[in-house]
Design a protein around this motif. Structure first.
Motif, PDB file in Angstrom:
ATOM      1  N   PRO A  19      42.695  53.031  43.011  1.00 32.80           N
ATOM      2  CA  PRO A  19      41.817  53.980  43.714  1.00 32.80           C
ATOM      3  C   PRO A  19      42.599  55.180  44.247  1.00 32.80           C
ATOM      4  N   VAL A  20      41.936  56.335  44.217  1.00 33.94           N
ATOM      5  CA  VAL A  20      42.534  57.592  44.686  1.00 33.94           C
ATOM      6  C   VAL A  20      41.540  58.235  45.652  1.00 33.94           C
ATOM      7  N   PHE A  21      42.023  58.669  46.815  1.00 31.68           N
ATOM      8  CA  PHE A  21      41.193  59.315  47.836  1.00 31.68           C
ATOM      9  C   PHE A  21      41.792  60.683  48.134  1.00 31.68           C
ATOM     10  N   GLU A  22      41.012  61.743  47.947  1.00 27.90           N
ATOM     11  CA  GLU A  22      41.531  63.087  48.122  1.00 27.90           C
ATOM     12  C   GLU A  22      40.461  63.988  48.732  1.00 27.90           C
ATOM     13  N   ILE A  41      39.702  55.999  54.649  1.00 27.33           N
ATOM     14  CA  ILE A  41      38.663  55.133  54.108  1.00 27.33           C
ATOM     15  C   ILE A  41      39.315  53.806  53.735  1.00 27.33           C
ATOM     16  N   THR A  42      38.544  52.736  53.786  1.00 27.59           N
ATOM     17  CA  THR A  42      39.051  51.398  53.486  1.00 27.59           C
ATOM     18  C   THR A  42      38.545  50.952  52.121  1.00 27.59           C
ATOM     19  N   VAL A  43      39.502  50.544  51.257  1.00 31.16           N
ATOM     20  CA  VAL A  43      39.177  50.063  49.907  1.00 31.16           C
ATOM     21  C   VAL A  43      39.891  48.728  49.712  1.00 31.16           C
ATOM     22  N   ASN A  44      39.114  47.663  49.556  1.00 29.58           N
ATOM     23  CA  ASN A  44      39.673  46.327  49.325  1.00 29.58           C
ATOM     24  C   ASN A  44      40.698  45.945  50.408  1.00 29.58           C
ATOM     25  N   GLY A  45      40.379  46.262  51.658  1.00 28.55           N
ATOM     26  CA  GLY A  45      41.257  45.918  52.761  1.00 28.55           C
ATOM     27  C   GLY A  45      42.426  46.856  52.959  1.00 28.55           C
ATOM     28  N   ARG A  46      42.571  47.879  52.115  1.00 30.05           N
ATOM     29  CA  ARG A  46      43.673  48.824  52.244  1.00 30.05           C
ATOM     30  C   ARG A  46      43.131  50.168  52.708  1.00 30.05           C
ATOM     31  N   THR A  47      43.850  50.838  53.623  1.00 33.57           N
ATOM     32  CA  THR A  47      43.429  52.130  54.167  1.00 33.57           C
ATOM     33  C   THR A  47      44.071  53.264  53.366  1.00 33.57           C
ATOM     34  N   LEU A  48      43.221  54.176  52.843  1.00 38.50           N
ATOM     35  CA  LEU A  48      43.691  55.349  52.107  1.00 38.50           C
ATOM     36  C   LEU A  48      43.473  56.592  52.960  1.00 38.50           C
ATOM     37  N   ARG A  49      44.407  57.558  52.847  1.00 38.14           N
ATOM     38  CA  ARG A  49      44.336  58.786  53.628  1.00 38.14           C
ATOM     39  C   ARG A  49      44.408  59.999  52.706  1.00 38.14           C
ATOM     40  N   THR A  50      43.714  61.071  53.108  1.00 35.34           N
ATOM     41  CA  THR A  50      43.796  62.332  52.369  1.00 35.34           C
ATOM     42  C   THR A  50      44.890  63.206  52.953  1.00 35.34           C
ATOM     43  N   THR A  51      45.272  64.208  52.184  1.00 37.11           N
ATOM     44  CA  THR A  51      46.219  65.212  52.675  1.00 37.11           C
ATOM     45  C   THR A  51      45.470  66.217  53.549  1.00 37.11           C
ATOM     46  N   PRO A  52      45.971  66.562  54.731  1.00 40.20           N
ATOM     47  CA  PRO A  52      45.264  67.533  55.592  1.00 40.20           C
ATOM     48  C   PRO A  52      45.097  68.884  54.890  1.00 40.20           C
ATOM     49  N   ILE A  53      43.999  69.555  55.201  1.00 41.48           N
ATOM     50  CA  ILE A  53      43.714  70.882  54.669  1.00 41.48           C
ATOM     51  C   ILE A  53      43.888  71.896  55.798  1.00 41.48           C
ATOM     52  N   VAL A  54      44.671  72.933  55.556  1.00 46.95           N
ATOM     53  CA  VAL A  54      44.938  73.953  56.565  1.00 46.95           C
ATOM     54  C   VAL A  54      44.129  75.198  56.221  1.00 46.95           C
ATOM     55  N   PHE A  55      43.322  75.663  57.188  1.00 46.47           N
ATOM     56  CA  PHE A  55      42.516  76.862  57.022  1.00 46.47           C
ATOM     57  C   PHE A  55      43.110  77.987  57.859  1.00 46.47           C
ATOM     58  N   ASN A  56      43.142  79.180  57.281  1.00 46.83           N
ATOM     59  CA  ASN A  56      43.580  80.382  57.996  1.00 46.83           C
ATOM     60  C   ASN A  56      42.357  81.246  58.257  1.00 46.83           C
ATOM     61  N   ILE A  57      41.918  81.299  59.500  1.00 46.22           N
ATOM     62  CA  ILE A  57      40.702  82.023  59.867  1.00 46.22           C
ATOM     63  C   ILE A  57      41.093  83.369  60.460  1.00 46.22           C
ATOM     64  N   LYS A  58      40.544  84.439  59.865  1.00 41.06           N
ATOM     65  CA  LYS A  58      40.823  85.787  60.329  1.00 41.06           C
ATOM     66  C   LYS A  58      39.677  86.292  61.186  1.00 41.06           C
ATOM     67  N   ALA A  59      40.005  87.246  62.050  1.00 38.64           N
ATOM     68  CA  ALA A  59      38.987  87.824  62.923  1.00 38.64           C
ATOM     69  C   ALA A  59      38.038  88.699  62.112  1.00 38.64           C
ATOM     70  N   ALA A  60      36.763  88.692  62.457  1.00 39.03           N
ATOM     71  CA  ALA A  60      35.780  89.533  61.782  1.00 39.03           C
ATOM     72  C   ALA A  60      35.897  90.967  62.275  1.00 39.03           C
ATOM     73  N   LYS A  61      35.703  91.899  61.352  1.00 45.62           N
ATOM     74  CA  LYS A  61      35.720  93.319  61.697  1.00 45.62           C
ATOM     75  C   LYS A  61      34.295  93.795  61.866  1.00 45.62           C
ATOM     76  N   ALA A  62      33.873  93.959  63.080  1.00 44.10           N
ATOM     77  CA  ALA A  62      32.495  94.349  63.344  1.00 44.10           C
ATOM     78  C   ALA A  62      32.295  95.824  63.069  1.00 44.10           C
ATOM     79  N   GLY A  63      31.123  96.155  62.503  1.00 45.79           N
ATOM     80  CA  GLY A  63      30.839  97.551  62.213  1.00 45.79           C
ATOM     81  C   GLY A  63      30.242  98.267  63.398  1.00 45.79           C
ATOM     82  N   SER A  64      29.610  97.549  64.349  1.00 49.61           N
ATOM     83  CA  SER A  64      29.004  98.200  65.506  1.00 49.61           C
ATOM     84  C   SER A  64      28.955  97.206  66.659  1.00 49.61           C
ATOM     85  N   GLY A  65      30.125  96.865  67.172  1.00 46.32           N
ATOM     86  CA  GLY A  65      30.172  95.936  68.286  1.00 46.32           C
ATOM     87  C   GLY A  65      29.883  94.524  67.831  1.00 46.32           C
ATOM     88  N   ASP A  66      29.465  93.689  68.799  1.00 50.58           N
ATOM     89  CA  ASP A  66      29.219  92.296  68.471  1.00 50.58           C
ATOM     90  C   ASP A  66      27.738  91.967  68.395  1.00 50.58           C
TER      91      ASP A  66
END
Length: 575
Positions: free
Chosen positions: A33-36, A117-142
């Motif tokens: 089994p593969v968990f991703e 997640i648990t599969v047949n008594g074994r715990t599998l883990r995914t690789t963390p995902i890193v998000f880079n969130i940029k600030a929004a550029k407003a055209g006329s205030g907020d």
């Protein structure tokens, strides 16, 4: 006999037990089994949404745990679950997927995961995902601003990316006017119709915004290094604060979206020798019209391509049969069409490949074409069904009737032997016929079958299962009719009849939104719904809008075959 009474019971038990045992049979023969985890994109701006999918392959999972994200990301909607199984290259697989949708509410670097997640008594883990969130550029205030959003944020040459210009408003707006379209450098953009004109409500930084899509296009990068999308500008009229009079003077403002600059991804090298140059999500159907030819002749292999890549980069795909004795020649374009569905631009091509034979014999081959699949980021071979062709030796000229022997044909012993045989045969038939004429023929005996031998109609066959087939057959016979409206009329009636039988809808309920809702509830594949929607819209345009296109009948019929077989497979699986 007692075993005849048991046989139907065993058959019913097998039909009920087979779907329940199928995942277990697959799991018995498949790999570890593969968990991703996989995200649509990792570069976000405030207000963007992203879907994260956690997929478990080759196992049945329990106790899925997805950690809560940082405050910069907020989960919206509910969890979506899907599962499936089958065979790939002769090996079984089983898959379970859980999808979550998040919205970016504040800038910063955010890590999501790992999920467990648990599969047949074994715990599998995914690789963390890193998000880079940029600030929004407003055209006329907020309170009101304009944003351009591109998905995916980077693409391969020829791959289709979806560009949307969206207006976020927290105030009353009157009179929107798009005064400048975004200019694309390093590729090209093709505007598409906006099927979904609904206004969404999104909460950002504690404020609720009404969001509507102002402009939408498909963007196709070229073979450069970077893709740049310029600003879009919209003129909007704002009502003064505290005044609700529709005749009050409007505060006219010009809003401008931000520019988008991203890199163009490079295709992996080296590319396979049979790479066709097609990049995107593609499918192909091969069809052969002859089973036997001679060595000095050729048969035609028909190929129907459909995909969402750049139609201007569609050249002449090279196909392979895997048989050196079968030579594929340069194809001819039989039909082409460009259209769009609710999500993207699509195009199709029908090509006829002449195939000649260098040697005689019986050959079994599988046609295939190489494309670059953007979902798996790799080169894949799209294969057709297994086909057979018989190549006969070339026709040889009869020695007896050849021109070189024409002067002495009457001296040949073969000539006199054949002539003597014909004379003896004619004399024998004459004598036998004369003898039969002197014999009195008896009265013919007419046998009346016993009542129990008369074939009775099968009352177990439901008429509802036969009616859709008959209706579609009528549409098939009309696909080459010069009157295209008759074809679309027959096809539209067949669709209504088939869907009414399958979904248990009355004629008054046969509307596309309700049909799609019913099919989505039954978890019909999205690609199947897309094919069905395109055929439904074409029929309505031909019958009610007067947009009859005779050249699209063949492509429409092929799409009908595609979604019909997929829906039947889907309904059989769920039954």
């Amino acid at each position: 006999m007692w075993f005849l009474r048991i046989k139907p019971t065993l058959m019913r038990f097998a039909l009920v037990a087979a779907p329940l045992l199928w995942p277990g049979i697959l799991l018995f023969a498949q790999s570890e089994p593969v968990f991703e985890a996989q995200a649509e994109r990792t570069e976000l701006s405030v207000g963007n949404t992203v879907t994260v999918t956690f997929t478990l392959r080759n196992g049945n999972g329990k106790n899925l745990q997805v950690p809560a994200p940082a405050p910069q990301l907020r989960k919206v909607g509910r969890q979506e679950f899907s599962s499936g199984g089958g065979f790939i290259n002769g090996r079984p697989y089983y898959r379970e997927s859980w999808s979550y949708t998040y919205v970016a509410v504040a800038p910063g670097a955010v890590s999501l995961g790992p999920a467990t997640i648990t599969v047949n008594g074994r715990t599998l883990r995914t690789t963390p995902i890193v998000f880079n969130i940029k600030a929004a550029k407003a055209g006329s205030g907020d309170k009101i601003f304009l944003r351009a959003e591109l998905y995916p944020d980077s693409a391969y040459p020829g791959q289709q990316a979806r560009l949307q210009v969206r207006l976020y408003t927290a105030v009353d707006v009157e009179g929107l006017d798009l005064i400048a379209l975004p200019q694309v450098t390093g590729g090209r953009a093709e505007e598409k119709r906006r099927y979904d004109t609904r206004v969404e409500e999104i909460n950002l930084k504690g404020k609720t915004y009404a969001v509507r899509t102002i402009f939408e296009a498909g963007v196709f990068p070229s073979d450069g290094d970077s893709l740049k999308i310029g600003e879009a500008r919209v003129r909007a009229g704002l009502l003064p604060p505290g005044r609700r009079d529709p005749y009050a003077a409007l505060d006219m403002q010009v809003l401008q979206s931000q520019t988008i600059e991203t890199c163009i991804r490079k295709l992996p090298q080296p590319a396979p020798a049979l790479f066709s140059g097609l990049v995107g999500r593609y499918g192909v159907i091969f069809e052969k019209f002859r089973d036997t030819i001679r060595q000095n002749e050729a048969f035609t292999l028909n190929a129907y391509f459909e995909g969402n890549g750049d139609p201007q980069r569609f050249g002449i795909p090279q196909i392979s049969l895997g048989i050196p004795e079968l030579l594929v020649q340069t194809p001819t374009l039989k039909n082409e069409e460009t259209y769009e569905n609710t999500a993207e631009l699509m195009h199709s091509r029908v090509l006829d490949y002449p195939v000649s034979a260098a040697a005689a014999g019986n050959f079994v081959f599988v046609p295939q074409v190489c494309v670059f699949d953007v979902d798996s980021n790799r080169y894949v071979f799209l294969r057709g069904d297994t086909m057979r062709i018989t190549i006969l030796p070339p026709a040889t000229e009869d020695v007896f009737f050849s021109s070189s022997n024409s002067a002495g044909w009457w001296k040949s012993p073969w000539f006199w032997s054949i002539l003597l045989a014909l004379v003896l045969g004619a004399l024998t038939f004459y004598l036998l016929g004369k003898r039969r004429s002197t014999v009195i023929s008896p009265e013919p005996l007419v046998l009346t079958p016993a009542p129990e031998q008369v074939a009775m109609p099968d009352t177990n066959v439901e008429k509802s299962n036969l009616l859709p087939e008959t209706a579609f057959e009528q549409a098939r016979l009309l696909r080459n009719n010069p009157d295209a409206r008759a074809f679309y009329d027959a096809l539209y009636k067949a669709l209504q009849q088939y869907l009414s039988d399958r979904l248990h809808l009355s004629p008054a309920e046969m509307t596309w939104p309700l049909i799609r809702q019913k099919l989505e509830q039954s978890r019909a594949p999205e690609l199947t719904l897309s094919h069905l929607e395109q055929v439904w819209q074409r029929c309505e345009q031909a019958l009610f809008a007067g947009q009859v296109l005779p050249e699209n009948m063949e492509a429409t019929w092929r799409q009908t075959q595609t979604f019909y077989s997929e829906l039947e497979r889907h309904f059989r699986t769920r039954s």
